[in-house]
Each structure stands twice: as structure tokens, then as C-alpha cells.
Design a protein around this motif. Structure first.
Motif, PDB file in Angstrom:
ATOM      1  N   GLN A   1      23.521  32.087  27.598  1.00  0.00           N
ATOM      2  CA  GLN A   1      23.879  30.670  27.700  1.00  0.00           C
ATOM      3  C   GLN A   1      25.308  30.515  28.199  1.00  0.00           C
ATOM      4  N   SER A   2      26.139  31.504  27.921  1.00  0.00           N
ATOM      5  CA  SER A   2      27.480  31.550  28.486  1.00  0.00           C
ATOM      6  C   SER A   2      27.837  33.016  28.702  1.00  0.00           C
ATOM      7  N   CYS A   3      28.923  33.247  29.436  1.00  0.00           N
ATOM      8  CA  CYS A   3      29.368  34.631  29.616  1.00  0.00           C
ATOM      9  C   CYS A   3      30.888  34.685  29.564  1.00  0.00           C
ATOM     10  N   ILE A   4      31.380  35.863  29.242  1.00  0.00           N
ATOM     11  CA  ILE A   4      32.813  36.121  29.189  1.00  0.00           C
ATOM     12  C   ILE A   4      33.098  37.330  30.070  1.00  0.00           C
ATOM     13  N   VAL A   5      34.028  37.169  31.004  1.00  0.00           N
ATOM     14  CA  VAL A   5      34.434  38.297  31.851  1.00  0.00           C
ATOM     15  C   VAL A   5      35.950  38.442  31.804  1.00  0.00           C
ATOM     16  N   THR A   6      36.405  39.684  31.883  1.00  0.00           N
ATOM     17  CA  THR A   6      37.828  39.949  32.019  1.00  0.00           C
ATOM     18  C   THR A   6      37.997  40.943  33.161  1.00  0.00           C
ATOM     19  N   PHE A   7      39.137  40.839  33.848  1.00  0.00           N
ATOM     20  CA  PHE A   7      39.420  41.759  34.952  1.00  0.00           C
ATOM     21  C   PHE A   7      40.929  41.803  35.191  1.00  0.00           C
ATOM     22  N   PRO A   8      41.422  42.905  35.772  1.00  0.00           N
ATOM     23  CA  PRO A   8      42.847  42.966  36.095  1.00  0.00           C
ATOM     24  C   PRO A   8      43.155  42.021  37.257  1.00  0.00           C
ATOM     25  N   ASN A   9      44.245  41.274  37.127  1.00  0.00           N
ATOM     26  CA  ASN A   9      44.649  40.322  38.163  1.00  0.00           C
ATOM     27  C   ASN A   9      45.510  41.034  39.204  1.00  0.00           C
ATOM     28  N   PHE A  10      44.943  41.233  40.381  1.00  0.00           N
ATOM     29  CA  PHE A  10      45.676  41.938  41.423  1.00  0.00           C
ATOM     30  C   PHE A  10      46.728  41.041  42.084  1.00  0.00           C
ATOM     31  N   GLY A  11      46.753  39.751  41.720  1.00  0.00           N
ATOM     32  CA  GLY A  11      47.782  38.849  42.222  1.00  0.00           C
ATOM     33  C   GLY A  11      49.057  38.889  41.390  1.00  0.00           C
TER      34      GLY A  11
ATOM     35  N   ILE B   1      29.858  27.263  38.903  1.00  0.00           N
ATOM     36  CA  ILE B   1      30.050  27.759  37.542  1.00  0.00           C
ATOM     37  C   ILE B   1      31.166  26.965  36.875  1.00  0.00           C
ATOM     38  N   HIS B   2      30.909  26.536  35.643  1.00  0.00           N
ATOM     39  CA  HIS B   2      31.907  25.782  34.875  1.00  0.00           C
ATOM     40  C   HIS B   2      32.766  26.751  34.064  1.00  0.00           C
ATOM     41  N   ILE B   3      34.078  26.618  34.189  1.00  0.00           N
ATOM     42  CA  ILE B   3      35.010  27.436  33.414  1.00  0.00           C
ATOM     43  C   ILE B   3      35.280  26.713  32.094  1.00  0.00           C
ATOM     44  N   ILE B   4      34.732  27.242  31.008  1.00  0.00           N
ATOM     45  CA  ILE B   4      34.946  26.659  29.682  1.00  0.00           C
ATOM     46  C   ILE B   4      36.391  26.889  29.253  1.00  0.00           C
ATOM     47  N   GLN B   5      36.833  28.127  29.386  1.00  0.00           N
ATOM     48  CA  GLN B   5      38.196  28.508  29.033  1.00  0.00           C
ATOM     49  C   GLN B   5      38.660  29.587  29.994  1.00  0.00           C
ATOM     50  N   ARG B   6      39.964  29.573  30.269  1.00  0.00           N
ATOM     51  CA  ARG B   6      40.572  30.652  31.049  1.00  0.00           C
ATOM     52  C   ARG B   6      41.923  30.955  30.432  1.00  0.00           C
ATOM     53  N   GLU B   7      42.171  32.218  30.173  1.00  0.00           N
ATOM     54  CA  GLU B   7      43.458  32.647  29.648  1.00  0.00           C
ATOM     55  C   GLU B   7      43.899  33.895  30.395  1.00  0.00           C
TER      56      GLU B   7
ATOM     57  N   PHE C   1      51.677  35.632  37.200  1.00  0.00           N
ATOM     58  CA  PHE C   1      52.229  36.300  36.029  1.00  0.00           C
ATOM     59  C   PHE C   1      51.178  36.838  35.057  1.00  0.00           C
ATOM     60  N   GLY C   2      49.907  36.594  35.308  1.00  0.00           N
ATOM     61  CA  GLY C   2      48.867  37.124  34.436  1.00  0.00           C
ATOM     62  C   GLY C   2      48.519  38.555  34.783  1.00  0.00           C
ATOM     63  N   ILE C   3      48.522  39.443  33.801  1.00  0.00           N
ATOM     64  CA  ILE C   3      48.147  40.845  34.026  1.00  0.00           C
ATOM     65  C   ILE C   3      46.632  40.993  33.986  1.00  0.00           C
ATOM     66  N   THR C   4      46.021  40.429  32.966  1.00  0.00           N
ATOM     67  CA  THR C   4      44.565  40.465  32.812  1.00  0.00           C
ATOM     68  C   THR C   4      44.053  39.037  32.680  1.00  0.00           C
ATOM     69  N   ALA C   5      42.976  38.724  33.397  1.00  0.00           N
ATOM     70  CA  ALA C   5      42.377  37.383  33.338  1.00  0.00           C
ATOM     71  C   ALA C   5      41.157  37.414  32.429  1.00  0.00           C
ATOM     72  N   LEU C   6      41.013  36.372  31.611  1.00  0.00           N
ATOM     73  CA  LEU C   6      39.860  36.212  30.722  1.00  0.00           C
ATOM     74  C   LEU C   6      39.198  34.880  31.050  1.00  0.00           C
ATOM     75  N   TYR C   7      37.897  34.913  31.294  1.00  0.00           N
ATOM     76  CA  TYR C   7      37.146  33.703  31.622  1.00  0.00           C
ATOM     77  C   TYR C   7      35.954  33.559  30.697  1.00  0.00           C
ATOM     78  N   HIS C   8      35.752  32.363  30.180  1.00  0.00           N
ATOM     79  CA  HIS C   8      34.546  31.993  29.427  1.00  0.00           C
ATOM     80  C   HIS C   8      33.810  30.991  30.307  1.00  0.00           C
ATOM     81  N   LEU C   9      32.583  31.321  30.714  1.00  0.00           N
ATOM     82  CA  LEU C   9      31.885  30.588  31.749  1.00  0.00           C
ATOM     83  C   LEU C   9      30.511  30.110  31.303  1.00  0.00           C
ATOM     84  N   GLU C  10      30.035  29.055  31.953  1.00  0.00           N
ATOM     85  CA  GLU C  10      28.653  28.606  31.805  1.00  0.00           C
ATOM     86  C   GLU C  10      28.218  27.979  33.108  1.00  0.00           C
TER      87      GLU C  10
END
Length: 198
Positions: free
Chosen positions: A103-113, A160-166, A185-194
């Protein structure tokens, strides 16, 4: 526990069913299990599977490049993939499959920016190596580097709707900047999606 995994735990609702893709040694699932959350992991590395079993984590040997055909639509409350999306051959399809199965998903990845990666490329003209990305360009499992800006654009493209992003940073004086300019300035991105509702 890694900072992104600790944050993910706060996004998972109590009494929910969780599927953790590329679950590694099962650290996140073991912690969620202690909170009463029912979780299952998919992993391809036999050594990591053994460590999951030692922790009492339910795990299945599975190649994520096959899509998630074994799983029905909406069979989980939340599907998680932490720090592995960039290693997938088709990350956009993986995200779509995660949202089909959960029903929702959470992904994290290193921010190459991140500004350090930009600085390293600008000054040295070579791919950066860091604690987060400790590989040479020729032996890295990471095949799709993206920035927070890239992922935001993908979510818009795929409806895709971004519920939360940190974002996770080194902390200290960077904390206010991470909120103002997360792509820099973000090292790792966290997304909560639906999936966006019509």
C-alpha cells in the motif's frame, strides 16, 4: 543501527505487514519484529540469508531483477528497500512493483548530488570514494547514481505521491541547510511513497 534504518522504523505503522527487499543481514526486520510487526525479507546473498536466520528473521532467497511476480497486489502494508535501489538494473520498475505489492513503500539511496561528491568530481575529475560509496567506479555494485532532484522527477513522472521525504546528513551546522537545500546537503535520501489516487 544506521540512521536511515532508525528513521524507517518510525514510518512503519504498528501491527503492519512488511516486506523488506534486499534485506541484508535482517537488522531492520529483527528490530521491527521486536515491535510486533510481521516482516519478511528477500535477499540473494547466502551469507546474509544465514545471518537473517540467526536473528530469527523470515527470509526468502530471491533475485529482485525478476520483479515481484510471486506477490499479489497490496499483499503488504509497506514494502521497504534501503540503500539498494541504485544497484537495480531498472530502479523505476522496482519502485512500481513495490507500490503494486504494498500500500506504500519506503526507499533510501545515497544522494549523488551531495556537495562533497560534486566537489570531488569538480576538483579531481574522478568518481568519489567515501564511507557511503566505498567502491572504485569499475567494481561498484551501484549502477544508477541519482540525486534527490532526479528521484523527485521520477516520482512526478510515474504519478507517485511522496508522503514524506527526509535526508540524513553529517549533522551539526549542516542540519538547517539540509532542510533548505536537501539535494546539495543530504547524504542519504529517505522517501515514503504511495500511488497517487485519482
Amino acid at each position: 543501527m544506521r540512521a536511515d534504518l532508525a528513521r524507517i522504523q518510525t514510518w512503519v505503522k504498528p501491527n503492519s505487514r512488511v516486506l523488506d527487499l534486499a534485506c541484508g543481514d535482517g537488522e531492520l526486520l529483527a528490530s521491527l519484529k521486536q515491535q510486533g510487526i510481521e516482516g519478511y525479507g528477500l535477499e540473494i546473498d547466502p551469507d546474509k540469508i544465514s545471518r537473517c536466520i540467526e536473528k530469527g528473521v523470515s527470509v526468502i532467497e530471491y533475485n529482485l531483477e525478476q520483479k515481484l511476480n510471486e506477490f499479489a497486489d497490496n499483499s503488504f502494508d509497506t514494502v521497504i528497500m534501503s540503500d539498494s535501489l541504485q544497484a537495480m538494473l531498472a530502479p523505476h520498475i522496482v519502485v512500481q512493483e513495490m507500490l503494486r505489492v504494498g500500500q506504500s513503500c519506503i526507499v533510501t539511496f545515497p544522494n549523488f548530488g551531495h556537495y562533497k561528491a560534486r566537489w570531488h568530481l569538480a576538483i579531481h575529475g574522478r568518481m568519489p570514494i567515501s564511507d557511503l560509496l566505498p567502491y572504485q567506479w569499475y567494481d561498484t555494485p551501484n549502477i544508477h547514481f541519482c540525486t534527490i532532484g532526479d528521484f523527485d522527477a521520477l516520482c512526478q513522472q510515474l504519478n507517485i505521491h511522496i508522503i514524506q521525504r527526509e535526508v540524513v546528513t553529517a549533522g551539526g551546522w549542516l542540519r538547517p541547510l539540509q532542510q533548505a537545500v536537501p539535494n546539495l546537503f543530504g547524504i542519504t535520501a529517505l522517501y515514503h511513497l504511495e500511488t497517487k489516487r485519482a
